[in-house]
Design a protein around this motif. Sequence first.
Motif, short mmCIF file in Angstrom:
data_model
loop_
_atom_site.label_atom_id
_atom_site.label_comp_id
_atom_site.label_asym_id
_atom_site.label_seq_id
_atom_site.Cartn_x
_atom_site.Cartn_y
_atom_site.Cartn_z
N ILE A 69 0.84 -1.19 0.00
CA ILE A 69 0.00 0.00 0.00
C ILE A 69 0.88 1.24 0.00
O ILE A 69 1.94 1.26 0.62
CB ILE A 69 -0.97 0.00 1.21
CG1 ILE A 69 -2.03 1.09 1.06
CG2 ILE A 69 -0.21 0.13 2.53
CD1 ILE A 69 -3.14 0.99 2.09
N SER A 70 0.44 2.26 -0.71
CA SER A 70 1.15 3.54 -0.73
C SER A 70 0.13 4.64 -0.96
O SER A 70 -1.03 4.37 -1.28
CB SER A 70 2.22 3.55 -1.84
OG SER A 70 1.62 3.37 -3.11
N ARG A 71 0.56 5.87 -0.78
CA ARG A 71 -0.37 6.98 -0.99
C ARG A 71 0.37 8.22 -1.44
O ARG A 71 1.56 8.37 -1.19
CB ARG A 71 -1.19 7.26 0.27
CG ARG A 71 -0.42 7.77 1.44
CD ARG A 71 -1.30 7.86 2.70
NE ARG A 71 -2.13 9.05 2.70
CZ ARG A 71 -3.01 9.34 3.67
NH1 ARG A 71 -3.18 8.49 4.67
NH2 ARG A 71 -3.73 10.45 3.61
N ASP A 72 -0.39 9.09 -2.08
CA ASP A 72 0.10 10.41 -2.49
C ASP A 72 -0.77 11.42 -1.76
O ASP A 72 -1.94 11.62 -2.13
CB ASP A 72 -0.01 10.55 -4.00
CG ASP A 72 0.55 11.86 -4.52
OD1 ASP A 72 0.55 12.86 -3.75
OD2 ASP A 72 0.98 11.91 -5.67
N ASN A 73 -0.25 12.01 -0.70
CA ASN A 73 -1.05 12.93 0.11
C ASN A 73 -1.51 14.14 -0.69
O ASN A 73 -2.61 14.65 -0.46
CB ASN A 73 -0.26 13.37 1.33
CG ASN A 73 -0.09 12.24 2.34
OD1 ASN A 73 -0.89 11.33 2.41
ND2 ASN A 73 1.00 12.30 3.11
N LYS A 75 -2.40 14.28 -3.67
CA LYS A 75 -3.51 13.91 -4.55
C LYS A 75 -4.64 13.21 -3.78
O LYS A 75 -5.63 12.82 -4.40
CB LYS A 75 -3.02 13.00 -5.66
CG LYS A 75 -2.02 13.65 -6.60
CD LYS A 75 -1.58 12.68 -7.69
CE LYS A 75 -0.59 13.33 -8.64
NZ LYS A 75 -0.13 12.38 -9.70
N ASN A 76 -4.47 13.03 -2.48
CA ASN A 76 -5.46 12.29 -1.68
C ASN A 76 -5.79 10.96 -2.34
O ASN A 76 -6.97 10.57 -2.46
CB ASN A 76 -6.73 13.13 -1.47
CG ASN A 76 -6.49 14.34 -0.59
OD1 ASN A 76 -5.78 14.25 0.41
ND2 ASN A 76 -7.07 15.46 -0.97
N THR A 77 -4.76 10.28 -2.75
CA THR A 77 -4.90 9.03 -3.48
C THR A 77 -4.13 7.93 -2.78
O THR A 77 -3.00 8.15 -2.32
CB THR A 77 -4.42 9.19 -4.93
OG1 THR A 77 -5.22 10.18 -5.59
CG2 THR A 77 -4.54 7.88 -5.69
N VAL A 78 -4.75 6.76 -2.73
CA VAL A 78 -4.09 5.59 -2.15
C VAL A 78 -4.01 4.52 -3.23
O VAL A 78 -4.89 4.41 -4.08
CB VAL A 78 -4.85 5.09 -0.91
CG1 VAL A 78 -6.26 4.60 -1.25
CG2 VAL A 78 -4.07 4.00 -0.19
N TYR A 79 -2.93 3.74 -3.17
CA TYR A 79 -2.69 2.70 -4.15
C TYR A 79 -2.52 1.36 -3.44
O TYR A 79 -2.10 1.29 -2.29
CB TYR A 79 -1.42 3.00 -4.96
CG TYR A 79 -1.41 4.36 -5.59
CD1 TYR A 79 -0.78 5.42 -4.96
CD2 TYR A 79 -2.02 4.58 -6.82
CE1 TYR A 79 -0.76 6.68 -5.52
CE2 TYR A 79 -2.01 5.84 -7.39
CZ TYR A 79 -1.38 6.88 -6.75
OH TYR A 79 -1.38 8.14 -7.31
N LEU A 80 -2.81 0.31 -4.20
CA LEU A 80 -2.54 -1.04 -3.70
C LEU A 80 -1.91 -1.83 -4.84
O LEU A 80 -2.57 -2.12 -5.83
CB LEU A 80 -3.81 -1.73 -3.22
CG LEU A 80 -3.59 -3.11 -2.59
CD1 LEU A 80 -2.86 -2.97 -1.25
CD2 LEU A 80 -4.91 -3.85 -2.39
N GLN A 81 -0.63 -2.13 -4.69
CA GLN A 81 0.07 -2.96 -5.65
C GLN A 81 -0.07 -4.41 -5.20
O GLN A 81 0.33 -4.74 -4.08
CB GLN A 81 1.55 -2.57 -5.72
CG GLN A 81 2.37 -3.43 -6.67
CD GLN A 81 1.96 -3.24 -8.12
OE1 GLN A 81 1.74 -2.13 -8.57
NE2 GLN A 81 1.85 -4.34 -8.86
N MET A 82 -0.63 -5.23 -6.05
CA MET A 82 -0.88 -6.63 -5.72
C MET A 82 -0.08 -7.52 -6.67
O MET A 82 -0.28 -7.46 -7.89
CB MET A 82 -2.37 -6.95 -5.83
CG MET A 82 -3.25 -6.04 -4.99
SD MET A 82 -4.99 -6.51 -5.02
CE MET A 82 -5.38 -6.13 -6.73
N ASN A 83 0.83 -8.28 -6.11
CA ASN A 83 1.68 -9.17 -6.90
C ASN A 83 1.41 -10.62 -6.54
O ASN A 83 0.84 -10.92 -5.49
CB ASN A 83 3.15 -8.84 -6.65
CG ASN A 83 3.52 -7.44 -7.07
OD1 ASN A 83 2.96 -6.88 -8.02
ND2 ASN A 83 4.45 -6.83 -6.34
#
Length: 121
Positions: A69-73, A75-83
């Motif tokens: 999980i990561s985020r860009d504060n 942009k108020n955006t959160v990401y989920l990289q799933m491998n």
Amino acid sequence: QVQLVESGGGLVQAGGSLRLSCAASGVIFSVSVMGWYRQAPGKQRELVATITSGGSTDYTHSLKGRFTISRDNAKNTVYLQMNSLKPEDTAVYYCNADRVATPLGIRYDNWGQGTQVTVSS
């Protein structure tokens, strides 16, 4: 009003990867915690991972190492990289934003509409 819009779900073969994104929109000053949850058919919604505005993360133990999980504060955006996805990762994935500071006050426990992730064997 806080709106969360998820994207990036889809169909992938086992062993593949997907990256989910979730953007919070509206007049937002800050978001304390953002996270991802998932709900498989016939099962309860469960935590996948959360991340604070300072970058502290928490994962469901069984997913740590495959999911990030990561985020860009800004942009108020959160990401989920799933491998290394597995068929058992098939679920609807929901974004959550908690303690969102807006001109009208703090908005708690905001949810997106969900995005389907299907992993075929």
